[in-house]
Scaffold this active site. Sequence first.
Site, PDB file in Angstrom:
ATOM      1  N   LYS A  13       0.825  -1.202  -0.046  1.00  0.00           N
ATOM      2  CA  LYS A  13       0.103   0.070  -0.065  1.00  0.00           C
ATOM      3  C   LYS A  13       0.759   1.261  -0.009  1.00  0.00           C
ATOM      4  CE  LYS A  13      -2.377  -0.758   3.722  1.00  0.00           C
ATOM      5  NZ  LYS A  13      -1.748  -2.142   4.227  1.00  0.00           N
ATOM      6  N   ARG A  88      -8.912   1.788   9.641  1.00  0.00           N
ATOM      7  CA  ARG A  88      -8.666   0.361   9.984  1.00  0.00           C
ATOM      8  C   ARG A  88      -9.726  -0.166  10.783  1.00  0.00           C
ATOM      9  NH1 ARG A  88      -2.705   1.452   9.553  1.00  0.00           N
ATOM     10  NH2 ARG A  88      -1.531  -0.691   9.704  1.00  0.00           N
ATOM     11  N   ARG A 127      11.869  -7.022   4.704  1.00  0.00           N
ATOM     12  CA  ARG A 127      11.545  -5.417   4.321  1.00  0.00           C
ATOM     13  C   ARG A 127      12.494  -4.325   5.041  1.00  0.00           C
ATOM     14  NH1 ARG A 127       5.460  -2.690   4.687  1.00  0.00           N
ATOM     15  NH2 ARG A 127       5.702  -2.871   6.737  1.00  0.00           N
ATOM     16  N   ARG A 160      11.856  -2.073  10.383  1.00  0.00           N
ATOM     17  CA  ARG A 160      10.652  -1.516  11.300  1.00  0.00           C
ATOM     18  C   ARG A 160      10.841  -2.569  12.640  1.00  0.00           C
ATOM     19  NH1 ARG A 160       5.667   0.418   8.043  1.00  0.00           N
ATOM     20  NH2 ARG A 160       4.437  -0.943   9.760  1.00  0.00           N
ATOM     21  N   ARG A 171      -0.219  -7.825  13.912  1.00  0.00           N
ATOM     22  CA  ARG A 171      -0.641  -6.938  12.713  1.00  0.00           C
ATOM     23  C   ARG A 171      -1.656  -7.787  11.688  1.00  0.00           C
ATOM     24  NH1 ARG A 171       4.574  -5.222  10.382  1.00  0.00           N
ATOM     25  NH2 ARG A 171       3.262  -3.609   9.007  1.00  0.00           N
TER      26      ARG A 171
HETATM   27  P1  AMP Z   1       1.346   0.945   9.053  1.00  0.00           P
HETATM   28  O1  AMP Z   1       2.611   1.748   8.790  1.00  0.00           O
HETATM   29  O2  AMP Z   1       0.153   1.549   8.420  1.00  0.00           O
HETATM   30  O3  AMP Z   1       1.543  -0.457   9.087  1.00  0.00           O
HETATM   31  O4  AMP Z   1       0.847   1.568  10.656  1.00  0.00           O
HETATM   32  C1  AMP Z   1       2.210   1.116  11.685  1.00  0.00           C
HETATM   33  C2  AMP Z   1       1.150   1.200  12.915  1.00  0.00           C
HETATM   34  O5  AMP Z   1       0.690   2.503  13.276  1.00  0.00           O
HETATM   35  C3  AMP Z   1       0.111   0.112  13.062  1.00  0.00           C
HETATM   36  O6  AMP Z   1       0.518  -1.095  13.395  1.00  0.00           O
HETATM   37  C4  AMP Z   1      -0.610   0.884  14.270  1.00  0.00           C
HETATM   38  O7  AMP Z   1       0.227   0.461  15.461  1.00  0.00           O
HETATM   39  C5  AMP Z   1      -0.301   2.358  13.858  1.00  0.00           C
HETATM   40  N1  AMP Z   1      -1.473   2.819  13.121  1.00  0.00           N
HETATM   41  C6  AMP Z   1      -1.288   3.166  11.729  1.00  0.00           C
HETATM   42  N2  AMP Z   1      -2.632   3.553  11.274  1.00  0.00           N
HETATM   43  C7  AMP Z   1      -3.402   3.292  12.213  1.00  0.00           C
HETATM   44  C8  AMP Z   1      -5.000   3.287  12.237  1.00  0.00           C
HETATM   45  N3  AMP Z   1      -5.636   3.501  11.034  1.00  0.00           N
HETATM   46  N4  AMP Z   1      -5.606   2.968  13.453  1.00  0.00           N
HETATM   47  C9  AMP Z   1      -4.887   2.392  14.426  1.00  0.00           C
HETATM   48  N5  AMP Z   1      -3.581   2.330  14.441  1.00  0.00           N
HETATM   49  C10 AMP Z   1      -2.898   2.726  13.316  1.00  0.00           C
END
Ligand code: AMP
Length: 218
Positions: A13, A88, A127, A160, A171
Site C-alpha cells: 500500500k 482500520r 523489508r 521496522r 498485525r
Molecule cells: P502502518 O505503517 O500502516 O503499518 O502502521 C504502523 C502502525 O501504526 C500500526 O501497526 C498501528 O500501531 C499504527 N496505526 C497506523 N494507522 C493506524 C490506524 N488507522 N488505526 C490504528 N492504528 C494505526
Amino acid sequence: MFVILLGPPGAGKGTQAKLLAEHLGVPAISTGNLFRQEVASGSELGRRVRSYIDAGQLVSDETTLSILSDRLSKSDAADGAVLDGFPRTVGQATALDRLLAARSRRVDRVLDVAVPENVLLERLTGRWTCPSCHASYHEINATPRRPGICDRCGSGLVQRVDDRAEAIQIRLRNYRERTRPLVDYYGQAGVLTEIDGDLDPKTVTRAMLKATDSAATV
Ligand code: AMP
C-alpha cells in the site's frame, strides 16, 4: 478525489499510495508514517503511541482520528488524498465519512489490495524502509543500489521493529478481525474495487489508475 487503500500489512500500500497520489495530484497520507514521525520527534503523542506501534497493536480510534483530521485539514488535502492505512476499523470509517461530509466530500473509491498470506510474510520479513522518505526495499526482491542506503534520498535504511515475527502475527490478526469488515462496509457503499496485489508493481499501479479513473467519471 479521496481514495482509500485497504489491504493487509505487506500488501504494498505504501509504495502504491505514493505512485497513485502523484498521478492524481493529491498527497499520500499514511497514519503509520504520521505516527512514526511523532515517535522520531520524541513528542508527547509519540511517547504515548510508541509501545502500540512496536507491538503491532492498533492505536485508539480517538488518537488516530485526531492525527488524521489534523493532516486532512492542511491545504494540500483540500481536493483529495490517497489514504494508506486509514481507516482500520469501522469506527474510523464512519468518522471519516462524517469528516468528509462536513466538507461536502466523500470517499470516492476504495481499493482493496489482495495478496496471499504467505507472500505477505515473505515481503514483511525482508523489508527495509527509509526513515526519511519512506521508500520501501526488500532484501531479495527490491534491493537498493548501495546496500543499506536509500536510492531516493541517501538516508540509511532501517528495519521496522513491528516487522519482527511476533508483531507481524499481531498485525495480521488485527487486520483480519478489525479491518477486514471494511470490505463489507465499502462494498455496501458501492465504492469498492478489488485489486490483485500479487502482480508486478507497475501492473498494480495501472489497475489502480483504471479503477480511480472510472470513479472520476461516475
Ligand atoms: P502502518 O505503517 O500502516 O503499518 O502502521 C504502523 C502502525 O501504526 C500500526 O501497526 C498501528 O500501531 C499504527 N496505526 C497506523 N494507522 C493506524 C490506524 N488507522 N488505526 C490504528 N492504528 C494505526
